[in-house]
Motif scaffolding. Sequence first.
Motif, mmCIF file in Angstrom:
data_model
loop_
_atom_site.group_PDB
_atom_site.id
_atom_site.type_symbol
_atom_site.label_atom_id
_atom_site.label_comp_id
_atom_site.label_asym_id
_atom_site.label_seq_id
_atom_site.Cartn_x
_atom_site.Cartn_y
_atom_site.Cartn_z
ATOM 1 N N TYR A 112 1.056 -1.062 -0.028
ATOM 2 C CA TYR A 112 0.096 0.081 0.010
ATOM 3 C C TYR A 112 0.812 1.199 -0.058
ATOM 4 N N LYS A 113 1.949 1.390 0.986
ATOM 5 C CA LYS A 113 2.669 2.435 0.960
ATOM 6 C C LYS A 113 3.601 2.725 -0.425
ATOM 7 N N VAL A 114 3.959 1.630 -1.010
ATOM 8 C CA VAL A 114 4.801 1.839 -2.142
ATOM 9 C C VAL A 114 3.847 2.128 -3.525
ATOM 10 N N VAL A 115 2.620 1.650 -3.526
ATOM 11 C CA VAL A 115 1.834 2.077 -4.562
ATOM 12 C C VAL A 115 1.342 3.405 -4.246
ATOM 13 N N MET A 116 1.067 3.648 -3.232
ATOM 14 C CA MET A 116 0.626 5.303 -3.033
ATOM 15 C C MET A 116 2.062 6.189 -3.216
ATOM 16 N N ASP A 117 3.091 5.787 -2.985
ATOM 17 C CA ASP A 117 4.073 6.537 -3.248
ATOM 18 C C ASP A 117 4.310 6.764 -4.875
ATOM 19 N N ILE A 118 4.077 5.596 -5.575
ATOM 20 C CA ILE A 118 4.180 5.548 -6.905
ATOM 21 C C ILE A 118 3.209 6.625 -7.470
ATOM 22 N N PHE A 119 1.747 6.397 -7.001
ATOM 23 C CA PHE A 119 0.851 7.213 -7.680
ATOM 24 C C PHE A 119 0.943 8.706 -7.385
ATOM 25 N N SER A 120 1.679 9.176 -6.087
ATOM 26 C CA SER A 120 1.994 10.496 -5.888
ATOM 27 C C SER A 120 3.081 10.941 -6.833
ATOM 28 N N ASP A 121 4.170 10.141 -6.930
ATOM 29 C CA ASP A 121 5.541 10.672 -7.815
ATOM 30 C C ASP A 121 4.665 10.754 -9.299
ATOM 31 N N ILE A 122 3.982 10.023 -9.660
ATOM 32 C CA ILE A 122 3.429 10.252 -11.224
ATOM 33 C C ILE A 122 2.462 11.658 -11.280
ATOM 34 N N SER A 123 1.748 12.018 -9.967
ATOM 35 C CA SER A 123 1.162 13.282 -10.055
ATOM 36 C C SER A 123 2.060 14.396 -10.112
ATOM 37 N N GLY A 124 3.180 14.270 -9.531
ATOM 38 C CA GLY A 124 4.092 15.285 -9.188
ATOM 39 C C GLY A 124 5.081 15.408 -10.307
ATOM 40 N N SER A 125 5.335 14.576 -11.165
ATOM 41 C CA SER A 125 6.221 14.367 -12.448
ATOM 42 C C SER A 125 5.782 14.500 -13.781
ATOM 43 N N SER A 126 4.577 14.159 -13.715
ATOM 44 C CA SER A 126 4.016 13.918 -15.029
ATOM 45 C C SER A 126 3.781 15.394 -15.859
ATOM 46 N N SER A 127 4.022 15.296 -17.266
ATOM 47 C CA SER A 127 3.592 16.771 -17.676
ATOM 48 C C SER A 127 2.136 17.005 -17.806
ATOM 49 N N LYS A 128 1.423 16.148 -17.289
ATOM 50 C CA LYS A 128 0.018 16.271 -17.295
ATOM 51 C C LYS A 128 -0.656 16.428 -16.016
ATOM 52 N N LYS A 129 -1.701 16.793 -15.682
ATOM 53 C CA LYS A 129 -2.480 16.637 -14.456
ATOM 54 C C LYS A 129 -3.128 15.247 -14.346
ATOM 55 N N VAL A 130 -2.541 14.694 -13.219
ATOM 56 C CA VAL A 130 -3.065 13.196 -12.912
ATOM 57 C C VAL A 130 -3.666 13.341 -11.380
ATOM 58 N N TYR A 131 -4.908 12.830 -11.408
ATOM 59 C CA TYR A 131 -5.630 13.013 -10.123
ATOM 60 C C TYR A 131 -5.830 11.331 -9.698
ATOM 61 N N TRP A 132 -5.632 11.063 -8.429
ATOM 62 C CA TRP A 132 -6.169 9.599 -7.894
ATOM 63 C C TRP A 132 -7.181 9.901 -7.192
ATOM 64 N N LEU A 133 -8.537 9.613 -7.311
ATOM 65 C CA LEU A 133 -9.421 9.711 -6.432
ATOM 66 C C LEU A 133 -10.039 8.362 -5.687
ATOM 67 N N PHE A 134 -9.632 8.362 -4.561
ATOM 68 C CA PHE A 134 -9.956 7.218 -3.696
ATOM 69 C C PHE A 134 -11.354 7.435 -3.212
ATOM 70 N N VAL A 135 -12.438 6.867 -3.680
ATOM 71 C CA VAL A 135 -13.864 7.135 -3.576
ATOM 72 C C VAL A 135 -14.436 6.184 -2.567
ATOM 73 N N ASP A 136 -14.809 6.623 -1.112
ATOM 74 C CA ASP A 136 -15.102 5.541 -0.241
ATOM 75 C C ASP A 136 -16.704 5.434 -0.218
ATOM 76 N N SER A 137 -17.355 4.489 0.460
ATOM 77 C CA SER A 137 -18.563 4.463 0.467
ATOM 78 C C SER A 137 -19.030 5.463 1.619
ATOM 79 N N ASP A 138 -20.198 5.897 1.565
ATOM 80 C CA ASP A 138 -20.784 6.917 2.533
ATOM 81 C C ASP A 138 -21.180 6.125 3.880
#
Length: 125
Positions: free
Chosen positions: A99-125
């Motif tokens: 979990y920690k590794v994949v979250m770091d990967i997702f975060s790195d992609i958002s911070g370094s991509s030439s495009k905007k990348v959003y990772w929405l973690f949608v929980d149940s209400d």
Amino acid sequence: MNLPPGLIKISSSQFEDVQWKEYLSEVDEIVIDGKGIVSKENIIDAIRANFPLDPPVESYNWDAISDSLWEGMDSKYRDTVVVIKGGLDFLKRNDFESYKVVMDIFSDISGSSSKKVYWLFVDSD
């Protein structure tokens, strides 16, 4: 919608908000069901099944997946919203290290991509 790219945790009712629907029509959208993801192998299989990897990766090596995912998303997509329904709570509980590794990967992609990348973690209400 004027949000900084990155990791965003929201409820399903927030996701149903009209602003999200309008925004999602302007970007590429990838939807993943996070409920069945409980291990490193599950999350890597989900990445392989839902994202363009460049080059394709057959191993379960985090560095290879990270590099391939970054390159694939950066070359193929416009601005992108990745919707992970149910979040990654099952992975977090069952394999915290992955979990920690994949979250770091997702975060790195958002911070370094030439495009905007959003990772929405949608929980149940």
